[in-house]
Write a protein that holds these residues in place. Structure first.
Motif, mmCIF file in Angstrom:
data_model
loop_
_atom_site.group_PDB
_atom_site.id
_atom_site.type_symbol
_atom_site.label_atom_id
_atom_site.label_comp_id
_atom_site.label_asym_id
_atom_site.label_seq_id
_atom_site.Cartn_x
_atom_site.Cartn_y
_atom_site.Cartn_z
ATOM 1 N N CYS A 30 9.333 -0.857 9.290
ATOM 2 C CA CYS A 30 8.405 -1.601 8.428
ATOM 3 C C CYS A 30 7.969 -2.915 9.075
ATOM 4 O O CYS A 30 6.833 -3.347 8.897
ATOM 5 C CB CYS A 30 9.046 -1.885 7.077
ATOM 6 S SG CYS A 30 9.238 -0.404 6.092
ATOM 7 N N ALA A 31 8.855 -3.543 9.830
ATOM 8 C CA ALA A 31 8.485 -4.797 10.492
ATOM 9 C C ALA A 31 7.564 -4.541 11.677
ATOM 10 O O ALA A 31 6.598 -5.271 11.882
ATOM 11 C CB ALA A 31 9.743 -5.531 10.956
ATOM 12 N N TYR A 33 5.549 -1.987 12.182
ATOM 13 C CA TYR A 33 4.248 -1.519 11.696
ATOM 14 C C TYR A 33 3.897 -2.251 10.400
ATOM 15 O O TYR A 33 3.618 -1.634 9.377
ATOM 16 C CB TYR A 33 4.269 -0.004 11.493
ATOM 17 C CG TYR A 33 4.605 0.721 12.764
ATOM 18 C CD1 TYR A 33 3.686 0.784 13.802
ATOM 19 C CD2 TYR A 33 5.841 1.310 12.954
ATOM 20 C CE1 TYR A 33 3.987 1.426 14.982
ATOM 21 C CE2 TYR A 33 6.154 1.956 14.133
ATOM 22 C CZ TYR A 33 5.225 2.018 15.134
ATOM 23 O OH TYR A 33 5.534 2.651 16.311
ATOM 24 N N ARG A 34 3.929 -3.585 10.486
ATOM 25 C CA ARG A 34 3.683 -4.447 9.327
ATOM 26 C C ARG A 34 2.320 -4.160 8.716
ATOM 27 O O ARG A 34 1.344 -3.929 9.421
ATOM 28 C CB ARG A 34 3.776 -5.906 9.762
ATOM 29 C CG ARG A 34 3.714 -6.872 8.607
ATOM 30 C CD ARG A 34 3.798 -8.281 9.077
ATOM 31 N NE ARG A 34 2.524 -8.646 9.700
ATOM 32 C CZ ARG A 34 2.411 -9.457 10.736
ATOM 33 N NH1 ARG A 34 3.470 -9.986 11.267
ATOM 34 N NH2 ARG A 34 1.240 -9.729 11.230
ATOM 35 N N ASP A 35 2.272 -4.170 7.402
ATOM 36 C CA ASP A 35 1.075 -3.937 6.592
ATOM 37 C C ASP A 35 0.536 -2.517 6.713
ATOM 38 O O ASP A 35 -0.611 -2.266 6.345
ATOM 39 C CB ASP A 35 -0.029 -4.962 6.907
ATOM 40 C CG ASP A 35 0.384 -6.366 6.499
ATOM 41 O OD1 ASP A 35 1.182 -6.485 5.539
ATOM 42 O OD2 ASP A 35 -0.072 -7.326 7.131
ATOM 43 N N ASP A 39 5.106 0.448 5.336
ATOM 44 C CA ASP A 39 5.560 -0.894 4.992
ATOM 45 C C ASP A 39 5.273 -1.203 3.527
ATOM 46 O O ASP A 39 6.123 -1.732 2.815
ATOM 47 C CB ASP A 39 4.884 -1.924 5.905
ATOM 48 C CG ASP A 39 5.390 -3.335 5.652
ATOM 49 O OD1 ASP A 39 6.585 -3.498 5.337
ATOM 50 O OD2 ASP A 39 4.586 -4.275 5.777
ATOM 51 N N HIS A 40 4.080 -0.864 3.077
ATOM 52 C CA HIS A 40 3.737 -1.105 1.668
ATOM 53 C C HIS A 40 4.633 -0.279 0.740
ATOM 54 O O HIS A 40 5.103 -0.777 -0.285
ATOM 55 C CB HIS A 40 2.266 -0.783 1.411
ATOM 56 C CG HIS A 40 1.329 -1.763 2.044
ATOM 57 N ND1 HIS A 40 1.322 -3.103 1.718
ATOM 58 C CD2 HIS A 40 0.370 -1.603 2.984
ATOM 59 C CE1 HIS A 40 0.398 -3.729 2.427
ATOM 60 N NE2 HIS A 40 -0.195 -2.832 3.216
ATOM 61 N N ARG A 43 8.070 -1.834 0.642
ATOM 62 C CA ARG A 43 8.120 -3.060 -0.161
ATOM 63 C C ARG A 43 8.132 -2.748 -1.651
ATOM 64 O O ARG A 43 8.860 -3.386 -2.410
ATOM 65 C CB ARG A 43 6.967 -3.979 0.199
ATOM 66 C CG ARG A 43 7.249 -4.721 1.511
ATOM 67 C CD ARG A 43 6.273 -5.816 1.747
ATOM 68 N NE ARG A 43 5.070 -5.228 2.338
ATOM 69 C CZ ARG A 43 3.955 -5.885 2.533
ATOM 70 N NH1 ARG A 43 3.838 -7.125 2.154
ATOM 71 N NH2 ARG A 43 2.921 -5.290 3.100
ATOM 72 N N ARG A 132 13.783 -6.180 7.583
ATOM 73 C CA ARG A 132 12.346 -6.365 7.820
ATOM 74 C C ARG A 132 12.040 -7.841 8.059
ATOM 75 O O ARG A 132 11.319 -8.194 8.997
ATOM 76 C CB ARG A 132 11.546 -5.843 6.629
ATOM 77 C CG ARG A 132 10.054 -6.018 6.786
ATOM 78 C CD ARG A 132 9.320 -5.596 5.519
ATOM 79 N NE ARG A 132 7.897 -5.758 5.674
ATOM 80 C CZ ARG A 132 7.242 -6.894 5.450
ATOM 81 N NH1 ARG A 132 7.894 -7.965 5.060
ATOM 82 N NH2 ARG A 132 5.938 -6.964 5.629
ATOM 83 N N LEU A 136 10.642 -9.338 11.535
ATOM 84 C CA LEU A 136 9.347 -10.035 11.568
ATOM 85 C C LEU A 136 9.493 -11.421 12.181
ATOM 86 O O LEU A 136 8.643 -11.860 12.959
ATOM 87 C CB LEU A 136 8.754 -10.142 10.154
ATOM 88 C CG LEU A 136 8.105 -8.883 9.621
ATOM 89 C CD1 LEU A 136 7.676 -9.084 8.176
ATOM 90 C CD2 LEU A 136 6.930 -8.463 10.475
#
Length: 172
Positions: A30-31, A33-35, A39-40, A43, A132, A136
């Protein structure tokens, strides 16, 4: 009380292993491939892990996976017709592996899976969030920016997760 301790210990250890084995890789992915869509989703999953009552989650998982789809049993450590493995550690998963009873191991695994998922849910969501956030922070460090500037940007999908993990120990 002593008779029930092995079952509780086995469930706790299995749920913690499940949380760690799933949480750390998901947090890193998730970190990196942020956003992205994963990742969504992670979250939303993390927030729900703190908001959903565990008794409700357990009931819903039983209704869906045990009663509707008949994938997992509703209760017990083994089926009614299955003989328990020889008591060495009193942990059915380990005892069945030691005795070489693979069918008993698979049945014990099937019985412990849903309770372990419910028990591991809060820890799993917390591990994902913490991992994550840490990753990041690491990806924003100067040495990562320099690595990208030196041409590792094109290889980011393969190199960044490995390189960032390798430098994690000295980064903090």
């Amino acid at each position: 009380m002593v008779r029930l301790f092995p079952a509780t210990f086995e469930l706790t250890i299995f749920s913690l292993l499940l949380a760690v084995v799933l949480g750390i890789p998901l947090g890193v992915i998730c970190a990196v491939y942020r956003d992205g869509p994963l990742d969504h989703l992670a979250r939303v999953f993390s927030v729900s892990g703190l908001a959903v009552p565990m008794f409700w989650l357990g009931l819903m998982l039983q209704l869906v996976f045990a009663l509707k789809f008949d994938l997992f049993p509703v209760g017990g450590r083994l089926g009614m017709l299955t003989q328990a493995p020889p008591a060495i550690t009193h942990l059915y998963l380990i005892d069945s592996l030691i005795a070489g009873k693979w069918s008993t191991f698979l049945e014990a695994l099937q019985h412990i899976f849903l309770p372990a998922v419910v028990l591991s849910f809060p820890a799993l969501t917390s591990i994902i969030r913490v991992k994550r956030a840490g990753k990041l922070k690491l990806l924003r460090r100067d040495f990562m920016t320099i690595a990208k500037a030196q041409g590792l940007v094109g290889l980011q999908d393969r190199i960044t997760p490995e390189w960032a993990t390798m430098h994690k120990v000295g980064a903090e």
